[in-house]
Write an enzyme that holds these catalytic residues in place. Structure first.
Site, PDB file in Angstrom:
ATOM      1  N   LYS A  58     119.114  55.014-130.213  1.00 12.05           N
ATOM      2  CA  LYS A  58     120.050  55.077-131.353  1.00 12.05           C
ATOM      3  C   LYS A  58     121.442  54.603-130.939  1.00 12.05           C
ATOM      4  CE  LYS A  58     116.653  55.883-133.074  1.00 12.05           C
ATOM      5  NZ  LYS A  58     115.334  56.027-132.437  1.00 12.05           N
ATOM      6  N   VAL A 245      96.942  40.078-128.446  1.00  5.94           N
ATOM      7  CA  VAL A 245      97.333  39.525-127.145  1.00  5.94           C
ATOM      8  C   VAL A 245      96.132  39.597-126.200  1.00  5.94           C
ATOM      9  CG1 VAL A 245      98.854  39.873-125.160  1.00  5.94           C
ATOM     10  CG2 VAL A 245      99.755  40.073-127.487  1.00  5.94           C
ATOM     11  N   GLY A 278     102.231  51.810-128.329  1.00  8.77           N
ATOM     12  CA  GLY A 278     101.933  53.227-128.520  1.00  8.77           C
ATOM     13  C   GLY A 278     102.137  54.012-127.233  1.00  8.77           C
ATOM     14  N   ARG A 279     101.988  55.324-127.339  1.00 11.14           N
ATOM     15  CA  ARG A 279     102.178  56.210-126.190  1.00 11.14           C
ATOM     16  C   ARG A 279     100.956  57.118-126.046  1.00 11.14           C
ATOM     17  NH1 ARG A 279     107.267  56.507-124.191  1.00 11.14           N
ATOM     18  NH2 ARG A 279     107.102  58.698-123.613  1.00 11.14           N
ATOM     19  N   ASP A 319     104.402  66.008-127.859  1.00 13.68           N
ATOM     20  CA  ASP A 319     103.632  64.758-127.838  1.00 13.68           C
ATOM     21  C   ASP A 319     102.247  64.914-127.205  1.00 13.68           C
ATOM     22  OD1 ASP A 319     105.774  63.450-128.939  1.00 13.68           O
ATOM     23  OD2 ASP A 319     105.945  61.925-127.367  1.00 13.68           O
ATOM     24  N   HIS A 451     128.682  62.563-156.996  1.00 14.89           N
ATOM     25  CA  HIS A 451     128.824  61.156-157.348  1.00 14.89           C
ATOM     26  C   HIS A 451     130.129  60.629-156.766  1.00 14.89           C
ATOM     27  CE1 HIS A 451     128.674  57.470-159.662  1.00 14.89           C
ATOM     28  NE2 HIS A 451     129.957  57.669-159.973  1.00 14.89           N
TER      29      HIS A 451
HETATM   30  P1  FAD Z   1     108.904  64.558-123.571  1.00  9.26           P
HETATM   31  O1  FAD Z   1     110.198  64.310-124.236  1.00  9.26           O
HETATM   32  O2  FAD Z   1     108.148  63.386-123.082  1.00  9.26           O
HETATM   33  O3  FAD Z   1     109.209  65.561-122.364  1.00  9.26           O
HETATM   34  C1  FAD Z   1     108.214  65.967-121.493  1.00  9.26           C
HETATM   35  C2  FAD Z   1     108.868  66.473-120.233  1.00  9.26           C
HETATM   36  O4  FAD Z   1     107.864  67.080-119.426  1.00  9.26           O
HETATM   37  C3  FAD Z   1     109.502  65.369-119.388  1.00  9.26           C
HETATM   38  O5  FAD Z   1     110.830  65.710-119.095  1.00  9.26           O
HETATM   39  C4  FAD Z   1     108.643  65.325-118.124  1.00  9.26           C
HETATM   40  O6  FAD Z   1     109.417  65.037-116.954  1.00  9.26           O
HETATM   41  C5  FAD Z   1     108.081  66.732-118.063  1.00  9.26           C
HETATM   42  N1  FAD Z   1     106.777  66.845-117.398  1.00  9.26           N
HETATM   43  C6  FAD Z   1     105.620  66.221-117.728  1.00  9.26           C
HETATM   44  N2  FAD Z   1     104.619  66.635-116.929  1.00  9.26           N
HETATM   45  C7  FAD Z   1     105.162  67.531-116.072  1.00  9.26           C
HETATM   46  C8  FAD Z   1     104.633  68.314-115.007  1.00  9.26           C
HETATM   47  N3  FAD Z   1     103.334  68.284-114.693  1.00  9.26           N
HETATM   48  N4  FAD Z   1     105.482  69.113-114.312  1.00  9.26           N
HETATM   49  C9  FAD Z   1     106.805  69.183-114.629  1.00  9.26           C
HETATM   50  N5  FAD Z   1     107.341  68.473-115.639  1.00  9.26           N
HETATM   51  C10 FAD Z   1     106.533  67.668-116.351  1.00  9.26           C
HETATM   52  N6  FAD Z   1     111.163  60.591-131.734  1.00  9.26           N
HETATM   53  C11 FAD Z   1     111.888  60.961-132.800  1.00  9.26           C
HETATM   54  O7  FAD Z   1     111.601  61.995-133.414  1.00  9.26           O
HETATM   55  N7  FAD Z   1     112.952  60.210-133.237  1.00  9.26           N
HETATM   56  C12 FAD Z   1     113.307  59.071-132.614  1.00  9.26           C
HETATM   57  O8  FAD Z   1     114.267  58.416-133.022  1.00  9.26           O
HETATM   58  C13 FAD Z   1     112.566  58.655-131.481  1.00  9.26           C
HETATM   59  N8  FAD Z   1     112.896  57.534-130.825  1.00  9.26           N
HETATM   60  C14 FAD Z   1     112.187  57.187-129.699  1.00  9.26           C
HETATM   61  C15 FAD Z   1     112.532  56.006-129.044  1.00  9.26           C
HETATM   62  C16 FAD Z   1     111.830  55.611-127.920  1.00  9.26           C
HETATM   63  C17 FAD Z   1     112.214  54.345-127.211  1.00  9.26           C
HETATM   64  C18 FAD Z   1     110.766  56.427-127.434  1.00  9.26           C
HETATM   65  C19 FAD Z   1     110.019  56.027-126.193  1.00  9.26           C
HETATM   66  C20 FAD Z   1     110.406  57.588-128.086  1.00  9.26           C
HETATM   67  C21 FAD Z   1     111.114  57.972-129.234  1.00  9.26           C
HETATM   68  N9  FAD Z   1     110.783  59.118-129.942  1.00  9.26           N
HETATM   69  C22 FAD Z   1     111.486  59.469-131.057  1.00  9.26           C
HETATM   70  C23 FAD Z   1     109.676  59.982-129.522  1.00  9.26           C
HETATM   71  C24 FAD Z   1     110.230  61.214-128.772  1.00  9.26           C
HETATM   72  O9  FAD Z   1     110.963  60.781-127.647  1.00  9.26           O
HETATM   73  C25 FAD Z   1     109.087  62.120-128.370  1.00  9.26           C
HETATM   74  O10 FAD Z   1     108.325  62.463-129.514  1.00  9.26           O
HETATM   75  C26 FAD Z   1     109.610  63.401-127.734  1.00  9.26           C
HETATM   76  O11 FAD Z   1     110.421  63.131-126.621  1.00  9.26           O
HETATM   77  C27 FAD Z   1     108.444  64.292-127.313  1.00  9.26           C
HETATM   78  O12 FAD Z   1     108.947  65.479-126.803  1.00  9.26           O
HETATM   79  P2  FAD Z   1     108.115  66.338-125.745  1.00  9.26           P
HETATM   80  O13 FAD Z   1     109.001  67.467-125.366  1.00  9.26           O
HETATM   81  O14 FAD Z   1     106.772  66.617-126.269  1.00  9.26           O
HETATM   82  O15 FAD Z   1     107.906  65.370-124.495  1.00  9.26           O
HETATM   83  P1  NAD Z   2     103.359  52.729-132.688  1.00 12.60           P
HETATM   84  O1  NAD Z   2     102.055  53.399-132.775  1.00 12.60           O
HETATM   85  O2  NAD Z   2     104.422  53.045-133.677  1.00 12.60           O
HETATM   86  O3  NAD Z   2     103.169  51.149-132.748  1.00 12.60           O
HETATM   87  C1  NAD Z   2     102.358  50.450-131.854  1.00 12.60           C
HETATM   88  C2  NAD Z   2     101.906  49.176-132.541  1.00 12.60           C
HETATM   89  O4  NAD Z   2     101.282  48.371-131.571  1.00 12.60           O
HETATM   90  C3  NAD Z   2     100.894  49.419-133.653  1.00 12.60           C
HETATM   91  O5  NAD Z   2     101.308  48.761-134.827  1.00 12.60           O
HETATM   92  C4  NAD Z   2      99.611  48.841-133.083  1.00 12.60           C
HETATM   93  O6  NAD Z   2      98.784  48.276-134.072  1.00 12.60           O
HETATM   94  C5  NAD Z   2     100.143  47.777-132.150  1.00 12.60           C
HETATM   95  N1  NAD Z   2      99.237  47.413-131.070  1.00 12.60           N
HETATM   96  C6  NAD Z   2      98.439  48.250-130.345  1.00 12.60           C
HETATM   97  N2  NAD Z   2      97.783  47.532-129.390  1.00 12.60           N
HETATM   98  C7  NAD Z   2      98.197  46.247-129.521  1.00 12.60           C
HETATM   99  C8  NAD Z   2      97.897  45.059-128.828  1.00 12.60           C
HETATM  100  N3  NAD Z   2      97.049  45.042-127.784  1.00 12.60           N
HETATM  101  N4  NAD Z   2      98.478  43.896-129.230  1.00 12.60           N
HETATM  102  C9  NAD Z   2      99.361  43.899-130.283  1.00 12.60           C
HETATM  103  N5  NAD Z   2      99.677  45.020-130.977  1.00 12.60           N
HETATM  104  C10 NAD Z   2      99.112  46.169-130.590  1.00 12.60           C
HETATM  105  O7  NAD Z   2     103.854  52.989-131.194  1.00 12.60           O
HETATM  106  P2  NAD Z   2     105.238  52.671-130.491  1.00 12.60           P
HETATM  107  O8  NAD Z   2     106.078  51.776-131.334  1.00 12.60           O
HETATM  108  O9  NAD Z   2     104.892  52.270-129.111  1.00 12.60           O
HETATM  109  O10 NAD Z   2     105.903  54.097-130.464  1.00 12.60           O
HETATM  110  C11 NAD Z   2     105.271  55.160-129.736  1.00 12.60           C
HETATM  111  C12 NAD Z   2     105.567  56.495-130.324  1.00 12.60           C
HETATM  112  O11 NAD Z   2     106.935  56.812-130.156  1.00 12.60           O
HETATM  113  C13 NAD Z   2     105.271  56.525-131.797  1.00 12.60           C
HETATM  114  O12 NAD Z   2     104.184  57.373-131.996  1.00 12.60           O
HETATM  115  C14 NAD Z   2     106.483  57.077-132.464  1.00 12.60           C
HETATM  116  O13 NAD Z   2     106.166  58.229-133.176  1.00 12.60           O
HETATM  117  C15 NAD Z   2     107.439  57.417-131.327  1.00 12.60           C
HETATM  118  N6  NAD Z   2     108.732  56.813-131.681  1.00 12.60           N
HETATM  119  C16 NAD Z   2     109.380  57.294-132.778  1.00 12.60           C
HETATM  120  C17 NAD Z   2     110.562  56.713-133.174  1.00 12.60           C
HETATM  121  C18 NAD Z   2     111.238  57.235-134.394  1.00 12.60           C
HETATM  122  O14 NAD Z   2     110.935  58.339-134.816  1.00 12.60           O
HETATM  123  N7  NAD Z   2     112.156  56.493-134.990  1.00 12.60           N
HETATM  124  C19 NAD Z   2     111.102  55.649-132.471  1.00 12.60           C
HETATM  125  C20 NAD Z   2     110.401  55.185-131.361  1.00 12.60           C
HETATM  126  C21 NAD Z   2     109.222  55.785-130.971  1.00 12.60           C
END
Ligand code: FAD
Ligand code: NAD
Length: 478
Positions: A58, A245, A278-279, A319, A451
């Site tokens: 962000k 891909v 994806g993740r 997650d 408004h």
């Molecule tokens: P995480 O945030 O992944 O935290 C897990 C923690 O567990 C980590 O700190 C890790 O070090 C620790 N851990 C894991 N295994 C172990 C272990 N065995 N021992 C000790 N520690 C461990 N979501 C939104 O809602 N809004 C957004 O705008 C948004 N933007 C995103 C942008 C990007 C680029 C990405 C990659 C993700 C985004 N997400 C967004 C998704 C969001 O980041 C995740 O949904 C969220 O962080 C999940 O929270 P969590 O606590 O489940 O896991």
């Molecule tokens: P995503 O699931 O949103 O999108 C992945 C895309 O990749 C899909 O459209 C899928 O069809 C495509 N895809 C999969 N395999 C492919 C391939 N081999 N070749 C081409 N396309 C392919 O996943 P993301 O964008 O990686 O985000 C991961 C997670 O992080 C999401 O689940 C999302 O909830 C979270 N996230 C959330 C936010 C937010 O809330 N604004 C921002 C970033 C990430």
């Protein structure tokens, strides 16, 4: 043998730190364990969200949006900004300082709430025994009545395009580019692809998104997805659907991507490629077989609606469990589990999880789409308000987009709200509150909105469900 706690939380991401703080607030002795260290070996709580996810993305989205506005929108309203330039190093410095403030903030919150914090990698064995290993000594065994697993997720990697952290990166790499790639390829036109594609496109990259599926944003309302595709293309994002891909080759610092589409095999050359497909849950190396915790076929920890695993006293949130991979969903699960451990009975309402894509315009929704309802055979009515008719939208150059309210045809209860437009990420909260309180479209229509605001779009869309909108041309008498 280590200390004994009422609650031990594995993971200090949004799901884990919310669980730990709430448990401590409720008087439970609580430990939170995380393995995320900075270059100096200092624990960085906040997980993916604070370190390499929600927050840094962000910061870059906001900076790049302002840069673009200064370049192309200011002159319309009379602001003369000569020679606007982007300092990428400063933008990245700002991002790092925001992340540092917030991770330090979480550390302070954990401390001030009395949560014990331990750095290291936790593994769950038999009889709820947690072993924490770190570089700073021998493993420590933790005894806890209750264990909350919040290990989060990590990016999915694909064989056809393997990360080298130089030319081919994941989202973490794409948040840290120190210069604007001339040509940027993104595999996956999902949330990350669109957000980070927007950032680098605004800063000057030629961005191509290769999306395997034929449908664009299939989870969104189809009218919203269609409008979004139109707007992104207008902004210069080259989104290629149905593009699978199949290979990649690194040639003299450039990456040649091969993909198949309806016309056959294609190739494209990029300076940098981001894999954003994806993740997946981070559950490897967390659970010994003897722990008794079951995973589903995709590696998610199996839990019930209260985030209870099959082992009494062991919970999992965020997650790493079923449902949307969103920070706020994990936060609410963390709080719910802490309160249930204390004997309270809260629930997470999975029907009102808001989803936001922070591009410009923003996309946000909550609840069901028209397609969902048609598939399940529920009759509904929908009201749509175009933001082009919003007075505030016009005054602030934000006339793109729409708000749609979908209500049950019989009861009028709101079943879904879908938006594309400026500040949709903020506006959607109004819809979430309405749905959480079981509001009808009429209830929203009878509510007074300030408004001029963009929020009036929600009011008008709710009125439009019964044909009462004031600012939409309508000849019928109702
Ligand atoms: P995480 O945030 O992944 O935290 C897990 C923690 O567990 C980590 O700190 C890790 O070090 C620790 N851990 C894991 N295994 C172990 C272990 N065995 N021992 C000790 N520690 C461990 N979501 C939104 O809602 N809004 C957004 O705008 C948004 N933007 C995103 C942008 C990007 C680029 C990405 C990659 C993700 C985004 N997400 C967004 C998704 C969001 O980041 C995740 O949904 C969220 O962080 C999940 O929270 P969590 O606590 O489940 O896991
Ligand atoms: P995503 O699931 O949103 O999108 C992945 C895309 O990749 C899909 O459209 C899928 O069809 C495509 N895809 C999969 N395999 C492919 C391939 N081999 N070749 C081409 N396309 C392919 O996943 P993301 O964008 O990686 O985000 C991961 C997670 O992080 C999401 O689940 C999302 O909830 C979270 N996230 C959330 C936010 C937010 O809330 N604004 C921002 C970033 C990430």
């Amino acid at each position: 043998m280590g200390e004994k706690y009422d609650v031990a939380v594995v993971g200090a991401g949004p799901a884990g730190y919310h669980a730990a703080i709430r448990a401590a607030q409720l008087g439970l002795s609580t430990l939170c364990i995380d393995q995320w260290l900075d270059d100096q070996g200092v624990l960085q709580p906040g997980g993916t969200c604070l370190n390499v996810g929600c927050i840094p993305s962000k910061a870059l989205l906001d900076a790049s949006h302002k840069y673009q506005q200064a370049q192309s929108e200011f002159s319309t309203i009379g602001i003369k900004a000569k020679s606007v330039a982007m300092d990428i190093a400063q933008m990245q410095k700002h991002k790092r300082s925001v992340v540092a403030s917030l991770t330090q903030g979480v550390s302070s919150l954990l401390k001030s709430n009395g949560v014990a914090v331990m750095a290291g990698h936790a593994t769950l064995g038999a009889d709820k025994q947690l072993t924490v290993s770190s570089d700073s000594g021998s493993p420590v065994v933790i005894q806890a009545e209750n264990i909350i697993l919040a290990p989060g997720s990590r990016p999915i990697e694909i064989d056809a395009c393997q990360r080298d952290d130089q030319c081919i990166v994941d989202s973490t790499g794409a948040l840290a580019f120190d210069e604007v790639p001339r040509r940027l390829g993104i595999i996956g036109a999902g949330v990350i692809g669109l957000e980070l594609g927007s950032v680098w496109s605004r800063l000057g990259s030629e961005v191509v998104l290769l999306e395997a599926m034929d449908a664009f944003l299939p989870g969104a309302d189809s009218q919203v997805a269609k409008e979004a595709l139109k707007q992104y293309k207008r902004q210069g994002l080259d989104i290629r659907l149905g593009a699978k891909v199949v290979g990649s080759q690194n040639e003299d610092g450039e990456v040649v991507i091969s993909y198949e589409d309806a016309e056959g095999l294609q190739t494209e050359t990029f300076d940098r490629v981001v894999v954003a497909v994806g993740r997946r849950p981070q559950t490897t190396d967390l659970l010994e077989d003897a722990s008794g915790i079951s995973l589903d076929e995709r590696g998610f920890i199996k839990v019930d609606e209260h985030c209870q695993t099959g082992i009494p006293g062991v919970f999992a949130v965020g997650d790493a469990v079923r449902g949307a991979m969103l920070a706020h969903k994990g936060m609410e699960e963390g709080v719910m589990v802490a309160e249930r451990i204390k004997g309270k009975k809260p629930q997470v309402n999975y029907d009102t999880v808001p989803m936001v894509i922070y591009t410009h315009p923003e996309i946000a929704w909550v609840g069901k789409t028209e397609d969902d309802l048609s598939k399940e055979g529920t009759e509904f009515k929908a009201g749509v308000f175009p933001m082009a008719a919003s007075g505030r939208g016009m005054a602030s150059q934000e006339t793109v987009g729409l708000v749609k309210v979908i209500a049950d045809a019989v009861s009028d209860r709101v079943l879904g709200v879908h938006m594309i437009g400026a500040h949709a990420s903020e506006l959607i909260a109004e819809a979430v509150i309405a749905m959480e309180f079981g509001a009808s479209a009429e209830d929203i229509g009878l509510t007074m909105f300030a408004h001029p605001t963009l929020s009036e779009g929600l009011h008008e869309a709710a009125l439009a469900v019964s044909g009462h909108a004031i600012h939409i041309a309508n000849r019928k008498r109702r």
